[in-house]
Design a protein around this motif. Structure first.
Motif, PDB file in Angstrom:
ATOM      1  N   LEU A 175      38.310 -44.663 -37.744  1.00 33.96           N
ATOM      2  CA  LEU A 175      39.563 -45.123 -36.348  1.00 33.96           C
ATOM      3  C   LEU A 175      38.761 -45.890 -36.030  1.00 33.96           C
ATOM      4  CD1 LEU A 175      39.239 -41.709 -35.025  1.00 33.96           C
ATOM      5  CD2 LEU A 175      41.186 -42.713 -35.834  1.00 33.96           C
ATOM      6  N   ALA A 176      37.427 -46.847 -36.637  1.00 29.90           N
ATOM      7  CA  ALA A 176      36.949 -48.095 -35.900  1.00 29.90           C
ATOM      8  C   ALA A 176      37.505 -48.997 -36.804  1.00 29.90           C
ATOM      9  CB  ALA A 176      35.556 -47.539 -35.994  1.00 29.90           C
ATOM     10  N   ALA A 177      37.752 -48.819 -37.725  1.00 31.60           N
ATOM     11  CA  ALA A 177      38.698 -50.206 -38.908  1.00 31.60           C
ATOM     12  C   ALA A 177      40.593 -50.261 -38.282  1.00 31.60           C
ATOM     13  CB  ALA A 177      38.700 -49.835 -39.930  1.00 31.60           C
ATOM     14  N   PHE A 178      40.787 -49.327 -37.614  1.00 30.33           N
ATOM     15  CA  PHE A 178      42.181 -49.227 -36.830  1.00 30.33           C
ATOM     16  C   PHE A 178      42.244 -49.543 -35.500  1.00 30.33           C
ATOM     17  CE2 PHE A 178      45.316 -46.972 -34.062  1.00 30.33           C
ATOM     18  CZ  PHE A 178      45.910 -47.897 -34.111  1.00 30.33           C
ATOM     19  N   LEU A 179      41.589 -49.355 -35.016  1.00 32.46           N
ATOM     20  CA  LEU A 179      40.675 -50.094 -34.151  1.00 32.46           C
ATOM     21  C   LEU A 179      40.517 -51.689 -33.491  1.00 32.46           C
ATOM     22  CD1 LEU A 179      38.856 -47.383 -31.932  1.00 32.46           C
ATOM     23  CD2 LEU A 179      41.087 -48.335 -30.961  1.00 32.46           C
ATOM     24  N   ALA A 180      39.646 -52.280 -34.867  1.00 30.47           N
ATOM     25  CA  ALA A 180      38.802 -53.890 -34.827  1.00 30.47           C
ATOM     26  C   ALA A 180      40.386 -54.565 -35.412  1.00 30.47           C
ATOM     27  CB  ALA A 180      38.058 -53.320 -36.066  1.00 30.47           C
ATOM     28  N   GLN A 181      41.657 -53.803 -35.655  1.00 35.92           N
ATOM     29  CA  GLN A 181      42.431 -54.517 -35.867  1.00 35.92           C
ATOM     30  C   GLN A 181      43.483 -54.518 -34.753  1.00 35.92           C
ATOM     31  OE1 GLN A 181      42.118 -56.309 -38.480  1.00 35.92           O
ATOM     32  NE2 GLN A 181      40.585 -55.106 -39.642  1.00 35.92           N
ATOM     33  N   SER A 182      43.697 -53.706 -34.029  1.00 29.17           N
ATOM     34  CA  SER A 182      44.065 -53.348 -32.561  1.00 29.17           C
ATOM     35  C   SER A 182      43.395 -54.182 -31.585  1.00 29.17           C
ATOM     36  CB  SER A 182      44.346 -52.029 -32.789  1.00 29.17           C
ATOM     37  OG  SER A 182      44.637 -51.131 -33.499  1.00 29.17           O
ATOM     38  N   LEU A 462      31.835 -49.518 -34.015  1.00 31.36           N
ATOM     39  CA  LEU A 462      30.799 -48.385 -34.160  1.00 31.36           C
ATOM     40  C   LEU A 462      29.341 -48.709 -33.109  1.00 31.36           C
ATOM     41  CD1 LEU A 462      30.766 -49.867 -38.168  1.00 31.36           C
ATOM     42  CD2 LEU A 462      31.927 -47.935 -37.644  1.00 31.36           C
ATOM     43  N   THR A 463      29.385 -49.362 -32.843  1.00 31.39           N
ATOM     44  CA  THR A 463      28.299 -48.710 -31.835  1.00 31.39           C
ATOM     45  C   THR A 463      28.469 -47.925 -30.116  1.00 31.39           C
ATOM     46  OG1 THR A 463      27.653 -50.985 -32.176  1.00 31.39           O
ATOM     47  CG2 THR A 463      26.409 -50.000 -30.188  1.00 31.39           C
ATOM     48  N   THR A 464      30.176 -48.824 -30.024  1.00 32.22           N
ATOM     49  CA  THR A 464      30.582 -47.344 -28.801  1.00 32.22           C
ATOM     50  C   THR A 464      30.261 -45.971 -29.359  1.00 32.22           C
ATOM     51  OG1 THR A 464      31.192 -48.793 -27.879  1.00 32.22           O
ATOM     52  CG2 THR A 464      32.092 -47.220 -26.577  1.00 32.22           C
ATOM     53  N   MET A 465      31.362 -45.482 -30.505  1.00 23.84           N
ATOM     54  CA  MET A 465      30.607 -44.222 -30.848  1.00 23.84           C
ATOM     55  C   MET A 465      29.204 -43.933 -31.677  1.00 23.84           C
ATOM     56  SD  MET A 465      33.720 -44.033 -33.874  1.00 23.84           S
ATOM     57  CE  MET A 465      35.657 -44.655 -32.984  1.00 23.84           C
ATOM     58  N   GLY A 466      28.727 -44.571 -31.547  1.00 24.16           N
ATOM     59  CA  GLY A 466      27.485 -43.700 -31.612  1.00 24.16           C
ATOM     60  C   GLY A 466      26.779 -44.172 -32.890  1.00 24.16           C
ATOM     61  N   LEU A 467      27.610 -45.035 -33.995  1.00 27.12           N
ATOM     62  CA  LEU A 467      27.127 -45.264 -35.189  1.00 27.12           C
ATOM     63  C   LEU A 467      26.533 -45.824 -35.683  1.00 27.12           C
ATOM     64  CD1 LEU A 467      30.758 -44.655 -36.900  1.00 27.12           C
ATOM     65  CD2 LEU A 467      29.290 -42.661 -36.664  1.00 27.12           C
ATOM     66  N   ARG A 468      25.779 -46.556 -34.548  1.00 23.03           N
ATOM     67  CA  ARG A 468      24.637 -47.603 -34.608  1.00 23.03           C
ATOM     68  C   ARG A 468      23.493 -47.681 -33.622  1.00 23.03           C
ATOM     69  NH1 ARG A 468      26.524 -49.477 -39.104  1.00 23.03           N
ATOM     70  NH2 ARG A 468      27.536 -51.611 -39.233  1.00 23.03           N
TER      71      ARG A 468
END
Length: 468
Positions: A175-182, A462-468
């Motif tokens: 989902l993060a990869a999708f959002l990064a492109q969007s 990724l940071t906002t999702m808590g993965l960083r």
């Protein structure tokens, strides 16, 4: 890959055929229309029988019922679901995937995502939360495409057998990869409709038909599943660029309809004169509300809220916009008659001969006819998640199953997560697929546009999702 071929072979073949080159992105917002391989899905002309009705007046927009429809379509939720819940088959539930590590992120407080991730740039280069892209709509779209999907194809949120916490990380990174492109393609510009950005022809009104020499309704965007040509279509884009003097919204209309403003019988239009000063700036006055209706009927200098310069000039320098209603729309700019035709067949009301193109059971939006009303992606108030759904449809059909020259999307995603999420080549490969049609551009279509922005977007999500 084979799973997708088995489920929707016509979709995959059409997407592979729709490999038109995406032009360079532009800096004035709304970037270039996206295609299969070069961004969203793509389109062509012809194929399939005619659709009922006169087409394109948007008279049936938002006209669906709330109950379960023929074919097992999902019921909607009325009233709308509250915070921390999403609509699944007419019920508000506290579950997207049933995996706590995924659902806690998606259904948690949306504030940080709305205020730090889904942000758009003002003309003065400052940033603000997007007015049209909202986290709750994104989560609803993710839920719909994961739980309902298209036939047996579902948005990938890891495999049931993946151990935790790895599965949650796989899903969230996807989902993060999708959002990064969007974020790069549309969100930063707050664009749902494609902007009129091609100034090589003086911001021609006919850019609605295709920019940088493209023809969104023509042979370069054709496939057997394409929406039929319809010269009676008449509609105006919802969004547009916002810079000083920015062109007004794209629109399409029959030649005869525009004759009263163009003064011409040959269908030729004109251009947007961005240098025309609108002093005393009526559209910037407090309380101004832009008039609705067709863009070409709006008063000069009052075409859109905040307009300070520019006007349509009907000098014959632009071509006809009859039947030119297929500009890019949605978070990854679904463009052209083939793409909208595939949306209509797999998700919408349908328009093709079922003997040749069997309909998937339970189309998600049987009340939306993407061929009659492609603007529903941006304008629907009943289905605000459509602007996300269109992009996820592309993602599921072109990015998740991507496999070329040993570069397999899901394998690379797993390796990225398992390796500690430090390998920057993963997001660069994804960006290449979306922006140029391959994981290692240039692949005949030019260098990757905005690589640094896409990397930064990915890290932010990724940071906002808590993965960083």
């Amino acid at each position: 890959m084979s799973r997708l071929v088995t489920i929707v072979p016509a979709l995959l073949l059409a997407l592979q055929a729709c490999s038109a080159v995406s032009p360079d992105d532009t800096s004035d917002g709304g970037s270039a229309p996206r295609r299969d391989g070069a961004t969203p899905i793509d389109e062509r002309d012809g194929g399939g029988g005619p659709i009922d009705g006169d087409g394109g007046t948007a008279s049936d927009r938002d006209g669906g019922s709330s109950g379960t429809t023929d074919g097992g379509a999902p019921a909607s939720c009325a009233p709308a679901c509250g915070s921390g819940t999403v609509c699944v088959d007419g019920e508000c539930v506290e579950r997207v995937s049933g995996v706590p590590g995924i659902d806690s992120v998606l259904l948690g407080d949306p504030t940080r995502f709305d205020e730090e991730v889904l942000i758009s740039q003002n003309p003065d280069l400052s940033w603000r939360p997007s007015r049209i892209y909202k986290w709750r709509d994104f989560v609803q779209a993710v839920t719909t495409m994961h739980t309902r999907g298209i036939g047996d194809m579902r948005l990938w949120l890891g495999e049931p057998g993946d151990p935790e916490p790895a599965r949650s990380r796989y899903a969230l990174v996807n989902l993060a990869a999708f959002l990064a492109q969007s974020m790069k393609e549309t969100i930063r510009y707050d664009a749902c409709d494609e902007n009129n950005w091609d100034m090589t022809n003086g911001y021609a009104i006919s850019n609605a038909c295709g920019q940088l020499g493209q023809d969104y309704a023509g042979a370069g965007y054709d496939c057997e599943m394409a929406c039929p040509r319809d010269p009676s279509m008449r509609m105006t884009a919802v969004t547009h660029a916002q810079w000083y003097g920015a062109p007004g919204p794209l629109f399409c209309a029959p030649n005869a309809t525009l004759a009263s403003v163009s003064g011409r019988s040959d269908g030729r239009t004109g251009r947007w004169n961005y240098g025309f000063d609108c002093y005393p700036y009526p559209a910037s006055q407090p309380g101004f509300v832009a008039p609705g209706g067709d863009a070409w009927t709006r008063p000069q200098c009052e075409v859109y809220e905040g307009q300070r310069a520019g006007r349509y000039e009907w000098d014959g320098s632009g071509g006809s916009v009859e039947g030119c209603c297929w500009w890019g729309r949605g978070v990854i700019q679904t463009t052209g008659r083939c793409n909208f035709g595939m949306l209509n067949h797999y998700l919408g009301a349908g328009h093709l001969d079922p003997a040749r193109f069997p309909r998937p059971a339970g189309a998600l939006y049987p009340d939306v006819n993407f061929c009659r009303d492609p603007e529903a992606i941006c304008a629907s108030t009943e289905h605000p998640e459509l602007k996300w759904i269109a992009g996820l449809f592309y993602w599921m059909s072109s990015v998740e199953p991507y496999s070329r020259d040993g570069w397999v999307y899901k394998d690379r995603l797993r390796a990225f997560v398992d390796g500690g999420m430090t390998d920057g080549t993963f997001i660069d490969g994804v960006s290449g697929i979306v922006n140029r049609g391959c994981h290692n551009p240039p692949c005949g279509t030019g260098p990757l546009d905005g690589a640094a922005d896409r990397r930064a977007n990915f890290e932010l999500v990724l940071t906002t999702m808590g993965l960083r």
